[in-house]
Design an enzyme around this catalytic site. Structure first.
Site, PDB file in Angstrom:
ATOM      1  N   HIS A  70     102.274 -41.653 124.477  1.00 50.44           N
ATOM      2  CA  HIS A  70     102.774 -41.377 123.131  1.00 50.44           C
ATOM      3  C   HIS A  70     101.892 -42.011 122.060  1.00 50.44           C
ATOM      4  O   HIS A  70     101.669 -41.420 120.999  1.00 50.44           O
ATOM      5  CB  HIS A  70     104.225 -41.849 123.000  1.00 50.44           C
ATOM      6  CG  HIS A  70     105.193 -41.022 123.779  1.00 50.44           C
ATOM      7  ND1 HIS A  70     106.035 -41.560 124.737  1.00 50.44           N
ATOM      8  CD2 HIS A  70     105.411 -39.689 123.796  1.00 50.44           C
ATOM      9  CE1 HIS A  70     106.747 -40.587 125.278  1.00 50.44           C
ATOM     10  NE2 HIS A  70     106.383 -39.443 124.731  1.00 50.44           N
ATOM     11  N   GLU A 114     111.711 -28.119 119.772  1.00 48.70           N
ATOM     12  CA  GLU A 114     112.044 -28.355 121.196  1.00 48.70           C
ATOM     13  C   GLU A 114     112.909 -27.186 121.683  1.00 48.70           C
ATOM     14  O   GLU A 114     113.887 -26.805 121.033  1.00 48.70           O
ATOM     15  CB  GLU A 114     112.806 -29.676 121.310  1.00 48.70           C
ATOM     16  CG  GLU A 114     113.515 -29.903 122.635  1.00 48.70           C
ATOM     17  CD  GLU A 114     112.613 -29.827 123.858  1.00 48.70           C
ATOM     18  OE1 GLU A 114     111.610 -30.579 123.897  1.00 48.70           O
ATOM     19  OE2 GLU A 114     112.903 -29.022 124.746  1.00 48.70           O
ATOM     20  N   ASP A 164     103.363 -31.586 122.765  1.00 52.36           N
ATOM     21  CA  ASP A 164     103.892 -32.546 123.738  1.00 52.36           C
ATOM     22  C   ASP A 164     104.792 -31.789 124.704  1.00 52.36           C
ATOM     23  O   ASP A 164     106.020 -31.945 124.715  1.00 52.36           O
ATOM     24  CB  ASP A 164     104.681 -33.640 123.009  1.00 52.36           C
ATOM     25  CG  ASP A 164     105.320 -34.639 123.964  1.00 52.36           C
ATOM     26  OD1 ASP A 164     106.274 -35.339 123.529  1.00 52.36           O
ATOM     27  OD2 ASP A 164     104.876 -34.720 125.125  1.00 52.36           O
ATOM     28  N   PRO A 171     109.091 -22.894 130.983  1.00 57.98           N
ATOM     29  CA  PRO A 171     109.077 -22.669 129.527  1.00 57.98           C
ATOM     30  C   PRO A 171     107.786 -23.156 128.850  1.00 57.98           C
ATOM     31  O   PRO A 171     107.421 -22.700 127.791  1.00 57.98           O
ATOM     32  CB  PRO A 171     110.305 -23.440 129.047  1.00 57.98           C
ATOM     33  CG  PRO A 171     110.669 -24.391 130.118  1.00 57.98           C
ATOM     34  CD  PRO A 171     110.215 -23.767 131.396  1.00 57.98           C
TER      35      PRO A 171
HETATM   36  N1  SAM Z   1     105.036 -36.232 128.184  1.00 49.94           N
HETATM   37  C1  SAM Z   1     105.390 -35.049 128.967  1.00 49.94           C
HETATM   38  C2  SAM Z   1     104.167 -34.471 129.629  1.00 49.94           C
HETATM   39  O1  SAM Z   1     103.065 -34.885 129.287  1.00 49.94           O
HETATM   40  O2  SAM Z   1     104.340 -33.611 130.505  1.00 49.94           O
HETATM   41  C3  SAM Z   1     106.136 -34.067 128.088  1.00 49.94           C
HETATM   42  C4  SAM Z   1     107.478 -34.603 127.749  1.00 49.94           C
HETATM   43  S1  SAM Z   1     108.568 -33.640 126.795  1.00 49.94           S
HETATM   44  C5  SAM Z   1     110.047 -34.018 127.658  1.00 49.94           C
HETATM   45  C6  SAM Z   1     108.204 -31.967 127.235  1.00 49.94           C
HETATM   46  C7  SAM Z   1     109.149 -31.071 126.476  1.00 49.94           C
HETATM   47  O3  SAM Z   1     108.561 -29.790 126.264  1.00 49.94           O
HETATM   48  C8  SAM Z   1     110.481 -30.805 127.207  1.00 49.94           C
HETATM   49  O4  SAM Z   1     111.544 -31.372 126.456  1.00 49.94           O
HETATM   50  C9  SAM Z   1     110.576 -29.281 127.272  1.00 49.94           C
HETATM   51  O5  SAM Z   1     111.898 -28.801 127.110  1.00 49.94           O
HETATM   52  C10 SAM Z   1     109.674 -28.888 126.118  1.00 49.94           C
HETATM   53  N2  SAM Z   1     109.191 -27.506 126.147  1.00 49.94           N
HETATM   54  C11 SAM Z   1     108.728 -26.819 127.220  1.00 49.94           C
HETATM   55  N3  SAM Z   1     108.382 -25.561 126.847  1.00 49.94           N
HETATM   56  C12 SAM Z   1     108.605 -25.468 125.509  1.00 49.94           C
HETATM   57  C13 SAM Z   1     108.437 -24.430 124.544  1.00 49.94           C
HETATM   58  N4  SAM Z   1     107.956 -23.225 124.893  1.00 49.94           N
HETATM   59  N5  SAM Z   1     108.759 -24.694 123.251  1.00 49.94           N
HETATM   60  C14 SAM Z   1     109.235 -25.922 122.886  1.00 49.94           C
HETATM   61  N6  SAM Z   1     109.432 -26.935 123.758  1.00 49.94           N
HETATM   62  C15 SAM Z   1     109.114 -26.713 125.059  1.00 49.94           C
END
Ligand code: SAM
Length: 289
Positions: A70, A114, A164, A171
Site C-alpha cells: 500500500h 470497488e 488496486d 472480476p
Molecule cells: N492488494 C491486492 C492484490 O494486489 O491482489 C488487491 C486487494 S483489493 C481487496 C482487490 C479488490 O479489487 C477486491 O476488493 C475486488 O473486489 C476488487 N475488484 C476486482 N475486480 C474489480 C473490478 N472490475 N472493478 C472494481 N473492483 C474490482
C-alpha cells in the site's frame, strides 16, 4: 513422493494462483468464509501475518505485510507527482490503499471504485487495521461499480489513478485490458500518473508484458517498479507506471524535501527506496516490450 511430501495440509489455507506453484498459510482460526455475489471471501488468522484476506483462495492482503504494497502503490506516484489533489482507486475494497492515500493532507479528494460491497463491509468489520478509519474520511467517495465501466463513463479527472485490483481472473480480468487502460488514461489530468498492481513477474511475466505493451502505446513515460511483499509469493511484485508528465525526472533531494513536507509515517517507503524501486533486474527488463 516420500511420505514427507504428502504433508497433511488440513488447517492450512493453500493458495493455488499458479499452475505449478502454491503457498500455504497456517490457519490458527477461520474468522470468516462466505461467497459474495462476485467471489469467495475468507479471513484467517495466521501467527506471522495476522489476519489474512483471500478472495477466491488468493491472498489479497494481510495485516502483517500490507504496508509494503500500500505504501509503494500510493506514495510513489503521489510524491513523484508533487501536487496530486484528486486520486482514483480502482478496487482497494479492504481500505488499505485509501488509508495510505489519505495520509497526504495535500490530497483533497479520493474516489474509490470497488465492485464488491461485501469486501468493503466485511473489511470494516474484520480488518479494521487495514482501513484505520479511511472509510470515514470526508474526502473519500466510495462508488460500488465495475472499475472498467466507471472509467468508460466518468467525466471526472484525476492526478493519480491506482489500480488496486485482484489478479486477472474473475472480476479483475477486465482491469488488465488495453481498452481499460485507454479509458483510464482519458481520466488522467495532463501530467497525471497511472499505477497498477501487476503481479509477480517471476510467475506472471506475460501479465506484466501485456500491460507494458499497452502502456508503451499510451504513455510518453512507461515502465514498472518493484516491491517485495512476502505473501505475494514468487519474488518482487511489479507495479505498472504510466504518465505523460515528467514525474520520473525528480531528484533525490527534491523527493526528500517533498517526503519531509508530507510529514507521513511509513514502514517501507523512503525517497531512496522510491528511486531504487525503478531499477529492474535483467529477468524483469527482458519482459519489457
Ligand atoms: N492488494 C491486492 C492484490 O494486489 O491482489 C488487491 C486487494 S483489493 C481487496 C482487490 C479488490 O479489487 C477486491 O476488493 C475486488 O473486489 C476488487 N475488484 C476486482 N475486480 C474489480 C473490478 N472490475 N472493478 C472494481 N473492483 C474490482
Amino acid at each position: 513422493m516420500s511420505k514427507d511430501d504428502r504433508q497433511d495440509l488440513s488447517g492450512w489455507s493453500v493458495e493455488r494462483l499458479h499452475d505449478d506453484h502454491a503457498q500455504a498459510l497456517r490457519e490458527d482460526a477461520v474468522l470468516y468464509d462466505s461467497e459474495t455475489d462476485h467471489q469467495r471471501l475468507r479471513v484467517i488468522e495466521n501467527p506471522t501475518f495476522g489476519r489474512v484476506l483471500t478472495l477466491d483462495g488468493v491472498v489479497q492482503t494481510t495485516e502483517g505485510d500490507n504496508f509494503i504494497y500500500h505504501e509503494m502503490l500510493s506514495h510513489v506516484p503521489i510524491l513523484a507527482h508533487g501536487s496530486a489533489r484528486r486520486v482514483l482507486i480502482i478496487g482497494g475494497g479492504d481500505g488499505g490503499m485509501a488509508r495510505e492515500v489519505l495520509k497526504h493532507a495535500s490530497v483533497e479528494h479520493v474516489t474509490m471504485v470497488e465492485i464488491d460491497p461485501g469486501v468493503v463491509e466485511f473489511s470494516k468489520q474484520y480488518l479494521p487495521n487495514l482501513s484505520q478509519g479511511a472509510f470515514d474520511d470526508p474526502r473519500l467517495r466510495l462508488v460500488i461499480a465495475d472499475g472498467a465501466a466507471y472509467v468508460r463513463r466518468t467525466e471526472d479527472r484525476f492526478d493519480v489513478i491506482i489500480i488496486d485490483s485482484t489478479d486477472p481472473v474473475g472480476p479483475g480480468e477486465v482491469l488488465f485490458t488495453d481498452s481499460f487502460y485507454g479509458h483510464a488514461k482519458r481520466c488522467l489530468t495532463p501530467a497525471g500518473i497511472l499505477v497498477t498492481q501487476n503481479g509477480v513477474p517471476f510467475l506472471q511475466g506475460a501479465e506484466l508484458t501485456n500491460t507494458m505493451r499497452a502502456f508503451k502505446a499510451l504513455f510518453a513515460d512507461w515502465g514498472c517498479y518493484l516491491a517485495t511483499i512476502p505473501t505475494y509469493a514468487g519474488g518482487p511484485m511489479a507495479l505498472g507506471w504510466g504518465t505523460d508528465g515528467a514525474a520520473r525526472k525528480i531528484t533525490l533531494p527534491q523527493l526528500t524535501e517533498r517526503f519531509a513536507a508530507a510529514d507521513i509515517a511509513t514502514e517501507y517507503y523512503t525517497p531512496e527506496v522510491h528511486l531504487a524501486s525503478f531499477a529492474l533486474p535483467g529477468y524483469v527488463r527482458r519482459l519489457m516490450p
